[in-house]
Design a protein around this motif. Structure first.
Motif, PDB file in Angstrom:
ATOM      1  N   LEU A 128       0.814  -1.219   0.000  1.00  0.00           N
ATOM      2  CA  LEU A 128       0.000   0.000   0.000  1.00  0.00           C
ATOM      3  C   LEU A 128       0.848   1.270   0.000  1.00  0.00           C
ATOM      4  CD1 LEU A 128      -2.933  -0.638   2.538  1.00  0.00           C
ATOM      5  CD2 LEU A 128      -3.030  -0.635   0.046  1.00  0.00           C
ATOM      6  N   PHE A 129       2.042   1.190   0.601  1.00  0.00           N
ATOM      7  CA  PHE A 129       2.889   2.391   0.739  1.00  0.00           C
ATOM      8  C   PHE A 129       4.293   2.112   0.193  1.00  0.00           C
ATOM      9  CE2 PHE A 129      -0.326   2.467   4.102  1.00  0.00           C
ATOM     10  CZ  PHE A 129      -0.942   3.684   3.823  1.00  0.00           C
ATOM     11  N   PRO A 130       4.393   1.967  -1.152  1.00  0.00           N
ATOM     12  CA  PRO A 130       5.669   1.561  -1.767  1.00  0.00           C
ATOM     13  C   PRO A 130       6.803   2.566  -1.558  1.00  0.00           C
ATOM     14  CG  PRO A 130       4.071   2.213  -3.453  1.00  0.00           C
ATOM     15  CD  PRO A 130       3.332   2.139  -2.168  1.00  0.00           C
ATOM     16  N   THR A 131       6.464   3.831  -1.298  1.00  0.00           N
ATOM     17  CA  THR A 131       7.531   4.843  -1.101  1.00  0.00           C
ATOM     18  C   THR A 131       7.845   5.070   0.376  1.00  0.00           C
ATOM     19  OG1 THR A 131       5.946   6.679  -1.009  1.00  0.00           O
ATOM     20  CG2 THR A 131       6.774   6.053  -3.196  1.00  0.00           C
ATOM     21  N   GLY A 132       7.116   4.364   1.261  1.00  0.00           N
ATOM     22  CA  GLY A 132       7.331   4.572   2.693  1.00  0.00           C
ATOM     23  C   GLY A 132       6.684   5.851   3.199  1.00  0.00           C
ATOM     24  N   ARG A 133       5.822   6.418   2.374  1.00  0.00           N
ATOM     25  CA  ARG A 133       5.148   7.660   2.757  1.00  0.00           C
ATOM     26  C   ARG A 133       3.648   7.561   2.527  1.00  0.00           C
ATOM     27  NH1 ARG A 133       8.498  12.082   3.459  1.00  0.00           N
ATOM     28  NH2 ARG A 133      10.687  11.595   3.125  1.00  0.00           N
ATOM     29  N   SER A 134       2.907   8.280   3.355  1.00  0.00           N
ATOM     30  CA  SER A 134       1.476   8.462   3.151  1.00  0.00           C
ATOM     31  C   SER A 134       1.314   9.928   2.774  1.00  0.00           C
ATOM     32  CB  SER A 134       0.707   8.156   4.441  1.00  0.00           C
ATOM     33  OG  SER A 134      -0.651   8.500   4.271  1.00  0.00           O
ATOM     34  N   GLY A 135       1.081  10.186   1.471  1.00  0.00           N
ATOM     35  CA  GLY A 135       1.106  11.578   0.996  1.00  0.00           C
ATOM     36  C   GLY A 135       2.514  12.128   1.140  1.00  0.00           C
ATOM     37  N   MET A 136       2.639  13.232   1.862  1.00  0.00           N
ATOM     38  CA  MET A 136       3.964  13.848   2.055  1.00  0.00           C
ATOM     39  C   MET A 136       4.685  13.317   3.290  1.00  0.00           C
ATOM     40  SD  MET A 136       3.350  17.861   1.185  1.00  0.00           S
ATOM     41  CE  MET A 136       2.403  18.122   2.682  1.00  0.00           C
ATOM     42  N   TYR A 137       3.973  12.544   4.113  1.00  0.00           N
ATOM     43  CA  TYR A 137       4.520  12.191   5.425  1.00  0.00           C
ATOM     44  C   TYR A 137       5.138  10.800   5.463  1.00  0.00           C
ATOM     45  CZ  TYR A 137       1.656  16.213   6.538  1.00  0.00           C
ATOM     46  OH  TYR A 137       1.108  17.472   6.548  1.00  0.00           O
ATOM     47  N   LYS A 138       6.333  10.723   6.035  1.00  0.00           N
ATOM     48  CA  LYS A 138       7.021   9.440   6.206  1.00  0.00           C
ATOM     49  C   LYS A 138       6.306   8.666   7.315  1.00  0.00           C
ATOM     50  CE  LYS A 138      11.791   7.720   6.538  1.00  0.00           C
ATOM     51  NZ  LYS A 138      11.392   6.544   5.798  1.00  0.00           N
ATOM     52  N   ILE A 139       6.007   7.405   7.052  1.00  0.00           N
ATOM     53  CA  ILE A 139       5.318   6.599   8.063  1.00  0.00           C
ATOM     54  C   ILE A 139       6.060   5.277   8.293  1.00  0.00           C
ATOM     55  CG2 ILE A 139       3.030   7.554   7.536  1.00  0.00           C
ATOM     56  CD1 ILE A 139       2.436   4.859   6.046  1.00  0.00           C
ATOM     57  N   THR A 140       5.709   4.618   9.394  1.00  0.00           N
ATOM     58  CA  THR A 140       6.251   3.284   9.672  1.00  0.00           C
ATOM     59  C   THR A 140       5.534   2.295   8.755  1.00  0.00           C
ATOM     60  OG1 THR A 140       6.608   3.851  11.991  1.00  0.00           O
ATOM     61  CG2 THR A 140       6.542   1.514  11.454  1.00  0.00           C
ATOM     62  N   VAL A 141       6.316   1.609   7.921  1.00  0.00           N
ATOM     63  CA  VAL A 141       5.731   0.687   6.938  1.00  0.00           C
ATOM     64  C   VAL A 141       6.136  -0.745   7.269  1.00  0.00           C
ATOM     65  CG1 VAL A 141       5.714   0.028   4.491  1.00  0.00           C
ATOM     66  CG2 VAL A 141       5.619   2.428   5.121  1.00  0.00           C
ATOM     67  N   ALA A 142       5.203  -1.693   7.062  1.00  0.00           N
ATOM     68  CA  ALA A 142       5.445  -3.121   7.298  1.00  0.00           C
ATOM     69  C   ALA A 142       5.867  -3.389   8.745  1.00  0.00           C
ATOM     70  CB  ALA A 142       6.485  -3.670   6.315  1.00  0.00           C
ATOM     71  N   ASP A 143       5.256  -2.671   9.657  1.00  0.00           N
ATOM     72  CA  ASP A 143       5.471  -2.874  11.090  1.00  0.00           C
ATOM     73  C   ASP A 143       4.297  -2.226  11.822  1.00  0.00           C
ATOM     74  OD1 ASP A 143       6.585  -3.648  13.448  1.00  0.00           O
ATOM     75  OD2 ASP A 143       8.344  -2.321  13.352  1.00  0.00           O
ATOM     76  N   TRP A 144       4.083  -2.656  13.059  1.00  0.00           N
ATOM     77  CA  TRP A 144       2.999  -2.059  13.845  1.00  0.00           C
ATOM     78  C   TRP A 144       3.329  -0.599  14.153  1.00  0.00           C
ATOM     79  CZ3 TRP A 144      -0.008  -5.545  12.488  1.00  0.00           C
ATOM     80  CH2 TRP A 144       0.170  -6.922  12.709  1.00  0.00           C
ATOM     81  N   ARG A 145       2.298   0.190  14.375  1.00  0.00           N
ATOM     82  CA  ARG A 145       2.495   1.627  14.627  1.00  0.00           C
ATOM     83  C   ARG A 145       3.253   1.869  15.939  1.00  0.00           C
ATOM     84  NH1 ARG A 145      -1.753   2.601  18.400  1.00  0.00           N
ATOM     85  NH2 ARG A 145      -3.492   1.170  18.048  1.00  0.00           N
ATOM     86  N   LYS A 146       3.876   3.043  16.019  1.00  0.00           N
ATOM     87  CA  LYS A 146       4.706   3.394  17.190  1.00  0.00           C
ATOM     88  C   LYS A 146       4.105   4.518  18.045  1.00  0.00           C
ATOM     89  CE  LYS A 146       7.727   0.530  15.499  1.00  0.00           C
ATOM     90  NZ  LYS A 146       7.507  -0.860  15.857  1.00  0.00           N
ATOM     91  N   ASP A 147       3.089   5.228  17.497  1.00  0.00           N
ATOM     92  CA  ASP A 147       2.448   6.343  18.221  1.00  0.00           C
ATOM     93  C   ASP A 147       3.436   7.416  18.681  1.00  0.00           C
ATOM     94  OD1 ASP A 147       0.180   4.917  17.831  1.00  0.00           O
ATOM     95  OD2 ASP A 147      -0.326   4.608  19.935  1.00  0.00           O
ATOM     96  N   THR A 148       4.407   7.744  17.833  1.00  0.00           N
ATOM     97  CA  THR A 148       5.410   8.753  18.208  1.00  0.00           C
ATOM     98  C   THR A 148       4.815  10.153  18.296  1.00  0.00           C
ATOM     99  OG1 THR A 148       6.013   8.832  15.869  1.00  0.00           O
ATOM    100  CG2 THR A 148       7.425   7.509  17.314  1.00  0.00           C
ATOM    101  N   THR A 149       3.680  10.371  17.610  1.00  0.00           N
ATOM    102  CA  THR A 149       3.080  11.719  17.638  1.00  0.00           C
ATOM    103  C   THR A 149       1.816  11.762  18.501  1.00  0.00           C
ATOM    104  OG1 THR A 149       1.846  11.190  15.610  1.00  0.00           O
ATOM    105  CG2 THR A 149       3.958  12.344  15.354  1.00  0.00           C
TER     106      THR A 149
END
Length: 373
Positions: A131-152
Motif C-alpha cells: 500500500l505504501f511503496p515509497t514509505g510515505r502516506s502523501g507527504m509524510y514518512k510513516i512506519t511501513v510493514a510494522d505495527w504503529r509506534k504512536d510517536t506523535t
C-alpha cells in the motif's frame, strides 16, 4: 472516573470476548446467504468470458471504492489494467499503472485469490508495504510493514476533511498492538464462527486495534473480502462490500463509533454489516447488466465492419467511460488525428451505434445508443 478511563470497548475488562444475540439477525443472515448462493449460481450460467468480465468489473470497483473511502481517487483505467494483467486477461486499451495502484491491486488480489491461506503477521506486513511503496502516506514518512509506534500521540480514528475531522474513537496504545494482533490472528485462523458473521467481527476487531500508522481501513476491508470469499467457497468476487460501504459511509462511521463506545455485545454492528452486505449483493445487478449488454452488443455486431480504433473506444464506453466522449478524447485515446476521430464517430452514427447526446454544450458529446449512460 473509572468510566472515563474505560470509554471504549477495547478497555473493558473482558475484551475481546464479544457476544451477540443470534436470534436478532438470523433472518438477515439467511437472506445474505441466499443472495450469495443465487449470485454464484447466476454467474456460473454466464460462461467463462462473461464471468471474467463481471469479475474484472467487480474487482476494479472494489479497489476504486476502498481507496475512495480514504479520500484517495485512483485512475480507473490503471486499476482495471493492473487487475487484468495479474489475472492474465486481455483487455482493450490496457495502460501502465502507477506503483501505488499496483500495490492496492496486489493486496486485494492476494486477499481474495488466496482467500483460503492463513493470515500471518508477515502477510499483513506485506500488504502494508504494498500500500505504501515509497514509505510515505502523501507527504509524510510513516512506519511501513510494522505495527504503529504512536510517536506523535495516541491513534485516533477520524473521518471528514482536513480541519473538519470528527474523532470516532481512540485505538489501544501502540505497546499493546503486538499482543492484540497475535490474539486476532489466532482467532482469524482458528475460530469456527459462521464465515459471514466472522467477516463482520474481524472487520470491527481489526479497525478497533488500528495496528498500522495508515492503511487500516483498506486492510480491514481486504480481510472482510477474504472471509466473504471463503463463505462463497470461491475466490471469484462478484459483489463489492467496499463500494457499498462507500455509499453508506456516514452510517458506517456512526455505527462504528456507537459500537466502540458500547459494551462487548456487538449485535447492532453485525446487523448493520449484514444489511450492508445484502445491499452490496443486490447492487451486482448493475455490473451484470453492463456485462450482458456488452456481450449482446458484440453478438449483434458480429458482422459489422469496424476498425480497431472503433472497437477499442466502444469497449471503453461499455466498461464505464470516465467523463463525456468527445472527438478530442477519441483522438487522444485512439492516438489518431482529430479528422480520423470525426470520421470514426460519424461512421458509427451512420451505423446506428453512436448518437449525439441531447444536452449539447460547447463541444458535442456522444453516447452509445440503447445504453442508459
Amino acid at each position: 472516573m473509572m468510566h472515563r478511563m474505560k470509554a471504549f470497548i477495547h478497555q473493558k475488562d473482558n475484551w475481546p470476548a464479544f457476544t451477540w444475540n443470534s436470534n436478532d439477525f438470523l433472518d438477515l443472515l439467511s437472506e445474505a446467504r441466499n443472495l450469495q448462493g443465487r449470485l454464484i449460481g447466476k454467474m456460473e450460467t454466464l460462461g467463462f468470458d462473461l464471468r471474467n468480465e463481471a469479475l474484472l468489473d467487480t474487482l476494479t470497483l472494489d479497489v476504486l471504492k476502498s481507496s475512495e473511502i480514504e479520500g484517495e481517487f485512483l485512475n480507473p483505467n490503471q486499476v482495471r489494467s493492473s487487475i487484468a494483467r495479474r489475472l492474465g486477461m486481455e483487455i482493450a486499451g490496457a495502460v501502465e499503472s502507477d506503483r501505488n495502484v499496483e500495490g492496492v491491486v496486489e493486496m486485494m488480489l492476494d486477499a481474495t485469490q488466496k482467500c483460503f491461506d492463513p493470515i500471518t503477521t508477515e502477510r499483513l506486513f506485506d500488504w502494508h508495504a504494498a500500500l505504501f511503496p515509497t514509505g510515505r502516506s502523501g507527504m509524510y514518512k510513516i512506519t511501513v510493514a510494522d505495527w504503529r509506534k504512536d510517536t506523535t500521540g495516541p491513534m485516533q480514528v477520524v473521518s471528514g476533511a482536513l480541519g473538519k475531522e470528527k474523532v470516532h474513537f481512540q485505538a489501544p496504545d501502540s505497546d499493546l498492538v503486538e499482543k492484540e494482533m497475535t490474539r486476532l490472528i489466532d482467532w482469524f485462523n482458528n475460530s469456527k464462527v459462521d464465515l459471514v458473521v466472522k467477516a463482520a467481527i474481524a472487520h470491527l476487531w481489526f479497525v478497533t486495534i488500528h495496528p498500522f500508522e495508515d492503511g487500516n481501513g483498506r486492510i480491514a476491508r481486504a480481510l472482510t473480502d477474504m472471509l466473504l470469499a471463503r463463505s462463497d467457497k470461491s475466490n471469484q468476487r462478484f459483489y463489492s462490500m467496499s463500494a457499498q460501504i462507500r455509499l453508506e459511509r456516514k452510517g458506517y462511521y456512526d455505527i462504528l463509533e456507537k459500537t466502540q463506545k458500547g459494551d462487548l455485545n456487538i449485535t447492532i454492528w453485525i446487523i448493520w454489516f449484514l444489511n450492508c452486505l445484502i445491499n452490496a449483493l443486490n447492487a451486482t445487478d448493475s455490473v451484470l447488466t453492463r456485462v450482458l449488454f456488452k456481450a449482446d452488443f458484440w453478438q449483434k455486431h458480429i458482422d459489422t465492419v469496424m476498425n480497431d480504433r472503433q472497437r477499442k473506444l466502444l469497449n471503453k464506453l461499455m466498461d464505464g467511460f470516465d467523463g463525456k466522449l468527445t472527438s478530442s478524447k477519441w483522438a487522444k485515446i485512439a492516438k489518431c488525428s482529430k479528422d480520423s476521430a470525426v470520421r470514426d464517430i460519424n461512421d458509427l452514427i451512420d451505423k446506428g451505434i453512436l448518437q449525439k447526446e441531447a444536452a449539447g454544450g460547447r463541444s458535442t458529446n456522444y453516447e452509445l445508443k440503447g445504453m442508459g449512460m
